[in-house]
Design a protein around this motif. Structure first.
Motif, short mmCIF file in Angstrom:
data_model
loop_
_atom_site.label_atom_id
_atom_site.label_comp_id
_atom_site.label_asym_id
_atom_site.label_seq_id
_atom_site.Cartn_x
_atom_site.Cartn_y
_atom_site.Cartn_z
N LEU A 1 37.63 40.58 37.94
CA LEU A 1 38.38 39.86 36.91
C LEU A 1 37.37 39.26 35.93
CD1 LEU A 1 40.90 37.90 39.16
CD2 LEU A 1 41.40 39.89 37.75
N PRO A 2 36.88 40.04 35.01
CA PRO A 2 35.75 39.56 34.22
C PRO A 2 36.10 38.67 33.05
CG PRO A 2 36.25 41.80 33.60
CD PRO A 2 37.23 41.42 34.67
N PHE A 3 37.31 38.75 32.55
CA PHE A 3 37.57 38.14 31.25
C PHE A 3 38.46 36.91 31.36
CE2 PHE A 3 36.78 42.45 29.26
CZ PHE A 3 35.50 42.09 28.85
N PRO A 4 38.28 35.98 30.43
CA PRO A 4 39.10 34.77 30.44
C PRO A 4 40.60 35.05 30.48
CG PRO A 4 37.30 34.54 28.89
CD PRO A 4 37.26 35.97 29.38
N GLN B 1 41.55 35.92 34.06
CA GLN B 1 41.31 34.73 34.88
C GLN B 1 42.39 33.68 34.58
OE1 GLN B 1 37.29 33.69 33.84
NE2 GLN B 1 36.45 35.56 34.74
N ALA B 2 42.73 33.55 33.31
CA ALA B 2 43.73 32.55 32.93
C ALA B 2 45.09 32.88 33.53
CB ALA B 2 43.83 32.46 31.42
N VAL C 1 45.69 34.23 36.49
CA VAL C 1 45.68 33.74 37.87
C VAL C 1 45.72 32.21 37.89
CG1 VAL C 1 44.47 33.82 40.08
CG2 VAL C 1 44.39 35.80 38.55
N ASP C 2 44.97 31.64 36.97
CA ASP C 2 44.95 30.18 36.82
C ASP C 2 46.36 29.64 36.60
OD1 ASP C 2 42.73 28.54 37.02
OD2 ASP C 2 42.57 28.18 34.87
N ALA D 1 48.61 29.89 39.64
CA ALA D 1 48.32 28.82 40.60
C ALA D 1 48.90 27.50 40.12
CB ALA D 1 46.80 28.71 40.79
N ASP D 2 48.70 27.22 38.83
CA ASP D 2 49.23 25.97 38.29
C ASP D 2 50.75 25.90 38.43
OD1 ASP D 2 46.78 24.98 37.58
OD2 ASP D 2 46.90 25.58 35.48
#
Lengths: 278, 505
Positions: A181-184, A187-188, A190-191, A194-195
């Motif tokens: 998962l290299p890119f923001p 990643q965002a 998944v972030d 979770a949030d």
């Protein structure tokens, strides 16, 4: 359907020959050595396939992580649709192009940097530091912002859906044969999942991993390595746990049978879905 | 112009008076710059320490430091060492090869620095013989012993993705039946330079576009056990400890041989000290004062004291080392000084503006940038005022790998063979030779072999040699390495300009 499987290596992607399914004629799905062209302003990447040159991307950078740029010493899987837009760096422009670096094998023969004085390209990042230099304006052409990705827009959506206790499915895309998962942007995703799970104290968070295959323009089917669906699902679940999603809410599964989309947008099948059920 | 200097001596403080413009070294009286563990002195809030290029300025932001009883300066373990043994103020809170050799000569090898536990090529070497300490005395290298296979933070064994074979072992440590890879306690010995314990406000921060993620690996960042905040991987060459607190605790055990873990209070004191000390060259024998009115604003330690941290510097808003415009057509007391200052300004331009093809750097080219990536030094050396990288700063420039590094015949060589189902090193493949597997000794991952955390660029004139394995003896050799590595085609004048630029930082 007759399928002949050519196994490339232990646990690696496989290539099969299919006689019933073919990618549409406007689709270009191929594996080739990428080539750098040292164009004016910023370098560009191209690849040659069956006597034609295709433009892949200009040099960008991770801050503008929309394209995982090719790498010399590795072949690249190109998936895109031919357009009639003006050529860039001498190459045919592909729409919705997706690039996947073939990271499991080193290809020393992929080592070509060509002069490119004849080409002028613009990118979101210049070669020199960002911003306007003292002697003038930056040559960079920033990408237009995506309003749906603004923190305020995401927060508002999250609060709206949480208030309604709506189920939210997040989709995490992957490069071919990759669990990275290299890119923001990814990643965002998944972030945010979770949030949302933590914010809603979710009853269940279902993580499903998939692996894909690509119908190449030469008729072969290239399939991601076995076990990758499980690895993707487990890795995303680990990240969600690390970000506070309780183990008791997580349901982790995977679908080992590879999927494709008939040669167009096959990349959408390489994914993990996270379904948050408040 | 005259300036008062305060210089720390062996048992107290010597105060010298010097001409700050050109002849500072002639009038500065220095008896010894070594800070001896356990010998209480007061380190003044501001001091200058001599080095071969001029003087290094050291600032303690919160005022003078009484070393007596301070855990950074007291020998807490059984070998007489303190933190300061390897983090000397005069050496930019690192330890130069010159200083190591001076200690050897001054003590005939009896200084605690030469404790065989890591100050010898291997603990079983007889202490006091020069040849037992060859890597420390010839290259400034401390032995780092890592368990193999690696273990995670909870002590669980990590199954490595590659095998290690010792193919050359000049020190004998990696093939030692007691300390080697095949001993009862399998250990890999690698040899690394002590890192700077200064300017850490600029180092102990991580920059991620996505908050909780390590922007490079796509994995979660570690959590600071006390603050609960995510932390990067900026500390130690292989980032094996996520915080300064954890680093201090580990160093006390491994380097100082403490009998019991440090107390929380001791660790807090150590970290508080490290977090308030700033270093930078403040005088250069060719450039003169680096802190006089009109000098480039990034120079000298006060620039770091007052500077803003966590600023990306690869841009025109907050350029890495601000501006050297005042030296572009430089003022100076002599023609020689003016020429040197102008050379420094040209060197900064090269650093900031000269594009090159950066290629085959794992965890840089391999994270979506593309290989090669055409940009300048500042793309990696990007932190405002320090020139390190916090994105996090792990990458494999190549200095550890036999194929890409400077030849180091004194170092052990390991053959790395990556398993077929593992991601290989992106540019070296599945089978290659390395002096130091770096981060991979922590993670067990093939893609991490050779990767190390980038260092900051300040105080370079005080702390040679450079690179984690000391393979560049001088700043000039650093420049030569990059010129070769990235085919920069620098002219002789450009090499000198870059060398001069780095020498004043």
């Amino acid at each position: 359907m007759r399928v002949t499987t050519l196994v490339l290596g232990i646990g690696l992607a496989g290539v099969s020959a299919a006689d019933t399914i073919k990618a549409p004629p406007t689709q270009r799905n191929f594996v080739a050595c990428p080539v750098v062209i040292d164009a004016q302003d910023v370098p560009c990447w191209v690849a040659d396939y069956e006597g034609e040159r295709y433009f892949l991307t200009v040099q960008t950078g991770r801050s503008y992580g929309v394209v995982f740029a090719p790498q010399l010493k590795h072949k690249v899987l190109v998936e895109g649709t031919v357009t009639d837009e003006p050529r860039i760096c001498g190459g045919v422009v592909l729409k919705d192009v997706k690039l996947s670096v073939m990271e499991y094998e080193i290809s020393p023969e992929c080592d070509q940097i060509l002069p490119g004085d004849a080409y002028r390209t613009k990118g979101p990042r210049p070669i020199i530091p960002d911003g306007d230099p003292p002697w003038g304006k930056s040559t960079a052409v920033p990408l237009p912002p995506d309003p749906s990705r603004s923190p305020a827009a995401i927060k508002a959506k999250m609060e709206r859906m949480a208030a309604a206790k709506e189920t939210w499915e997040f989709v995490v895309p992957y490069f071919f044969d990759s669990n990275y998962l290299p890119f923001p942007a990814e990643q965002a995703t998944v972030d945010q999942a979770a949030d949302y799970a933590v914010m809603t104290n979710a009853r269940r968070v279902e993580v499903v991993g998939y692996r894909g295959s690509v119908i190449l323009s030469n008729g072969e089917i290239m399939t991601e390595r076995a076990g990758l669906a499980e690895q993707r699902a487990r890795k995303v679940a680990d990240i969600l746990r690390d970000f506070g999603v309780p183990d008791s809410a997580l349901k982790v599964s995977w679908k080992e049978e590879p999927e494709h989309s008939g040669g167009v947008r096959d990349y959408e099948k390489r994914r993990v879905t996270i379904t948050v059920i408040p | 112009m005259y300036a008062a200097l305060t210089v720390i001596g062996a048992g107290g403080i010597c105060v010298g008076v010097s001409n700050a413009s050109s002849a500072r070294t002639e009038s500065t009286t220095i008896t010894s710059k070594w800070v001896t563990p356990g010998k209480g002195v007061v380190l003044p809030a501001k001091a200058s320490y001599p080095n071969s290029a001029g003087t290094l300025g050291v600032v303690h932001e919160r005022g003078p430091i009484q070393t007596k009883g301070h855990p950074f300066f007291e020998p807490l373990g059984s070998n007489g060492r303190a933190c300061v043994t390897c983090h000397q103020p005069s050496d930019a809170m690192s330890l130069s090869l010159d200083t190591i050799r001076e200690r050897w000569e001054a003590t005939k090898g009896a200084d605690p620095l030469f404790d065989p536990v890591d100050g010898a090529d291997c603990p079983d070497k007889p202490r006091g013989k020069r040849e037992s300490h060859s890597l420390l005395l010839n290259h400034g290298l401390i032995r780092i012993a890592m368990p193999w296979p690696p273990k995670d933070a909870n002590g669980n064994v990590i199954e490595p993705e590659f095998t290690l074979e010792v193919v050359r072992d000049p020190t004998g440590c990696n093939t030692s039946p007691t300390y080697g890879l095949n001993s009862d306690n399998p250990t890999v010995s690698v040899y690394r330079r002590p890192r700077m314990a200064a300017n850490l406000r600029y180092v102990t921060t991580s920059f991620s576009l996505s908050g909780r993620f390590n922007g490079k690996t796509g994995e979660p960042l570690a959590v600071h056990p006390k603050t609960g905040k995510r932390v990067g991987l900026p500390i130690l060459a292989d980032a094996r400890q996520p915080t300064l607190e954890a680093q201090a605790a580990e160093a006390a055990i491994n380097h100082m041989r403490v009998h019991a873990p440090l107390t929380d209070e001791q660790i807090e004191q150590i970290v508080a000290f490290e977090s308030q000390v700033y270093v930078a060259q403040d005088f250069h024998i060719m450039a003169g004062s680096l802190v006089e009115k009109g000098a480039p604003p990034a120079l000298g330690p006060m620039a770091l004291v007052t500077g803003e941290s966590i600023l990306p510097g690869n841009n025109w808003t907050n350029p890495v080392f601000m501006s050297f415009d005042s030296w572009r057509v430089a003022p100076g007391e002599t023609e020689e000084q003016r020429k040197f200052r102008e050379s420094v300004a040209r060197g900064y331009d090269l650093f900031f503006l000269r594009p090159m093809w950066i290629r085959d750097v794992a965890w840089f080219n391999s994270i979506g940038m593309g290989n090669p990536y055409k940009r300048t030094c500042a793309i990696c050396h990007s932190v405002h005022l320090t020139g390190n990288n916090i994105s996090p700063g792990l990458m494999d420039l190549g200095v550890n790998n036999v194929a890409l590094g400077i030849d180091m015949p004194d170092l052990p060589v390991f053959k790395v063979t990556c398993k077929q189902d593992a991601l290989p090193h992106p540019y070296l493949g599945r089978e290659f030779l390395t002096y130091d597997p770096g981060r991979a000794l922590v993670t067990g991952k093939c893609i991490d072999v050779g990767s190390l955390v980038m260092q900051q660029m300040r105080g370079m004139s005080a702390r040679a040699p450079f690179f984690s394995n000391g393979s560049a003896k001088t700043i000039r050799e650093v420049v030569e390495y990059y010129d070769t590595r990235f085919d920069m085609k620098l002219t002789e004048q450009e090499k000198q300009d870059l060398t001069n630029f780095m020498s004043v930082l």
